[in-house]
Structures are given as structure tokens and as C-alpha cells.
Design an enzyme around this catalytic site. Structure first.
Site, PDB file in Angstrom:
ATOM      1  CG  ASP A  29      -2.148   1.026   1.141  1.00 42.11           C
ATOM      2  OD1 ASP A  29      -3.135   0.572   0.890  1.00 42.11           O
ATOM      3  OD2 ASP A  29      -1.863   2.193   1.060  1.00 42.11           O
ATOM      4  CB  ILE A  30       0.680   4.150  -2.035  1.00 40.23           C
ATOM      5  CG1 ILE A  30       1.890   5.020  -2.731  1.00 40.23           C
ATOM      6  CG2 ILE A  30      -0.401   5.121  -1.922  1.00 40.23           C
ATOM      7  CD1 ILE A  30       1.535   5.715  -4.179  1.00 40.23           C
ATOM      8  CG  ASN A  86     -12.274  -0.451   3.847  1.00 39.42           C
ATOM      9  OD1 ASN A  86     -12.615  -0.993   4.896  1.00 39.42           O
ATOM     10  ND2 ASN A  86     -11.007   0.101   3.872  1.00 39.42           N
ATOM     11  N   GLY A  92     -15.533   3.352   3.839  1.00 38.78           N
ATOM     12  CA  GLY A  92     -14.617   4.347   3.425  1.00 38.78           C
ATOM     13  C   GLY A  92     -13.864   3.701   2.322  1.00 38.78           C
ATOM     14  CD  GLN A  93     -14.705  -0.411  -2.501  1.00 36.01           C
ATOM     15  OE1 GLN A  93     -16.034  -0.504  -1.952  1.00 36.01           O
ATOM     16  NE2 GLN A  93     -14.223  -0.831  -3.299  1.00 36.01           N
ATOM     17  CG  HIS A  99      -8.430  -2.934  -2.372  1.00 37.84           C
ATOM     18  ND1 HIS A  99      -9.231  -2.124  -2.982  1.00 37.84           N
ATOM     19  CD2 HIS A  99      -8.227  -2.462  -1.095  1.00 37.84           C
ATOM     20  CE1 HIS A  99      -9.985  -1.162  -2.351  1.00 37.84           C
ATOM     21  NE2 HIS A  99      -9.285  -1.253  -1.267  1.00 37.84           N
ATOM     22  CG  LEU A 100      -8.727  -9.698  -0.074  1.00 37.64           C
ATOM     23  CD1 LEU A 100      -8.126 -11.199   0.219  1.00 37.64           C
ATOM     24  CD2 LEU A 100     -10.127  -9.474   0.431  1.00 37.64           C
ATOM     25  CG  HIS A 101      -6.894  -2.925   3.160  1.00 34.31           C
ATOM     26  ND1 HIS A 101      -6.248  -1.679   2.960  1.00 34.31           N
ATOM     27  CD2 HIS A 101      -7.898  -2.663   2.473  1.00 34.31           C
ATOM     28  CE1 HIS A 101      -6.952  -0.770   2.287  1.00 34.31           C
ATOM     29  NE2 HIS A 101      -7.995  -1.439   1.935  1.00 34.31           N
TER      30      HIS A 101
HETATM   31  P1  5GP Z   1      -9.984   1.481   0.356  1.00 37.93           P
HETATM   32  O1  5GP Z   1     -10.511   1.659  -0.861  1.00 37.93           O
HETATM   33  O2  5GP Z   1     -10.041   0.216   0.979  1.00 37.93           O
HETATM   34  O3  5GP Z   1     -10.337   2.767   1.255  1.00 37.93           O
HETATM   35  O4  5GP Z   1      -8.297   1.683   0.414  1.00 37.93           O
HETATM   36  C1  5GP Z   1      -7.496   1.816  -0.925  1.00 37.93           C
HETATM   37  C2  5GP Z   1      -6.103   1.904  -0.598  1.00 37.93           C
HETATM   38  O5  5GP Z   1      -5.287   1.950  -1.647  1.00 37.93           O
HETATM   39  C3  5GP Z   1      -5.571   2.611   0.546  1.00 37.93           C
HETATM   40  O6  5GP Z   1      -5.019   2.103   1.460  1.00 37.93           O
HETATM   41  C4  5GP Z   1      -4.394   3.732  -0.199  1.00 37.93           C
HETATM   42  O7  5GP Z   1      -3.376   3.892   0.488  1.00 37.93           O
HETATM   43  C5  5GP Z   1      -4.125   2.675  -1.359  1.00 37.93           C
HETATM   44  N1  5GP Z   1      -3.816   3.217  -2.748  1.00 37.93           N
HETATM   45  C6  5GP Z   1      -4.411   4.321  -3.227  1.00 37.93           C
HETATM   46  N2  5GP Z   1      -4.003   4.333  -4.430  1.00 37.93           N
HETATM   47  C7  5GP Z   1      -2.693   3.848  -4.681  1.00 37.93           C
HETATM   48  C8  5GP Z   1      -1.599   3.648  -5.416  1.00 37.93           C
HETATM   49  O8  5GP Z   1      -1.623   4.226  -6.492  1.00 37.93           O
HETATM   50  N3  5GP Z   1      -0.582   2.723  -5.122  1.00 37.93           N
HETATM   51  C9  5GP Z   1      -0.765   1.864  -4.196  1.00 37.93           C
HETATM   52  N4  5GP Z   1       0.274   1.052  -3.837  1.00 37.93           N
HETATM   53  N5  5GP Z   1      -1.713   2.132  -3.263  1.00 37.93           N
HETATM   54  C10 5GP Z   1      -2.706   2.797  -3.355  1.00 37.93           C
END
Ligand code: 5GP
Ligand code: ZN
Length: 118
Positions: A29-30, A86, A92-93, A99-101
Site C-alpha cells: 500500500d502506498i 472495505n 470508507g472504500q 482489494h484485500l488489505h
Molecule cells: P480502500 O479503498 O479500501 O479505502 O483503500 C484503498 C487503498 O489503496 C488505500 O489504503 C490507499 O493507500 C491505497 N492506494 C491508493 N492509491 C494507490 C496507489 O496508487 N498505489 C498503491 N500501492 N496503493 C494505493
């Protein structure tokens, strides 16, 4: 398609990959929320768990096993880790590509222990 994770799958956007097979990619994750924070995604664009169907059952199982694999490879097997997805606005998606964290490497706050009001 204007999807960040599809672009990562296609190699248009860079990522720090830790695993890849025919159907799945996993990368860091970034903006990590824990010492280890990996994302495990299907290469095929599925917007969220809510959009998955019975036809995706095998892929969903493979995603969970890929999460187990990258967690083990990151050294998390003994002390434990969390796998979370999420789904939709209340969760908060932010990225609408399933994606799985995979989180670990320290004691994690438990987001499912109680509902938090503002
Ligand atoms: P969610 O949709 O479950 O809230 O989280 C999306 C996740 O993707 C976040 O934890 C965010 O930091 C990560 N993320 C968003 N953009 C990028 C990206 O361009 N590269 C990577 N490696 N992670 C990303
Ligand atoms: Zn996508």
C-alpha cells in the site's frame, strides 16, 4: 478504464509487487497504516465485494490464500495479521477495484470491536 488498480495490473502505474500469478497481484500500500500493509487484488476489474457473484467464488478463495501467502512471506504468520476489504461508502472504500488489505507487524486497533460515532 480509469481505475488505479487496473493501471497497476497493466504496469502503467508502478507498484512494489510482492506476488503475482495469472489472476492476482499483491503489492505494498502506498500509504501504509501498519508496519506491513499489503493489498491483494484480482487482475480482473471487480468494483467491490458487493459486485462479486457466485461465479467469483473460486477467485475469492484464491485471493484469501494469496493474502495468507504474502502475510507468511512478510513474517506475520506467528504473531498474526488482519485481512479486510472495505465495501462501499460507510466502510470508507476509496478505490473501487476489489482489494484485500493485509495488515500486521504490530498490535492492530480493532475496527470491528464497536461502532464509532463522530
Ligand atoms: P480502500 O479503498 O479500501 O479505502 O483503500 C484503498 C487503498 O489503496 C488505500 O489504503 C490507499 O493507500 C491505497 N492506494 C491508493 N492509491 C494507490 C496507489 O496508487 N498505489 C498503491 N500501492 N496503493 C494505493
Ligand atoms: Zn480496476
Amino acid at each position: 478504464m480509469d481505475c488505479i488498480f487496473c493501471k497497476i495490473v497493466e504496469g502503467i502505474l508502478p507498484s512494489r509487487k510482492v506476488y503475482e500469478d495469472e489472476e492476482i497481484v499483491a503489492f505494498h500500500d502506498i500509504e501504509p497504516l501498519a508496519p506491513v500493509h499489503l493489498l491483494v487484488i484480482p487482475k480482473r476489474h471487480i468494483p467491490s465485494l458487493e459486485a462479486a457473484t457466485a461465479e467469483d467464488a473460486e477467485l475469492l478463495g484464491r485471493l484469501m490464500l494469496a493474502a495468507q501467502r504474502v502475510a507468511r512471506e512478510a513474517g506475520l504468520a506467528d504473531k498474526g495479521y488482519r485481512v479486510a476489504t472495505n465495501t462501499g461508502p460507510d466502510a470508507g472504500q476509496l478505490v473501487f477495484h476489489l482489494h484485500l488489505h493485509v495488515l500486521g507487524g504490530d498490535k492492530l486497533g480493532n475496527p470491528v470491536s464497536r461502532i464509532q460515532h463522530d
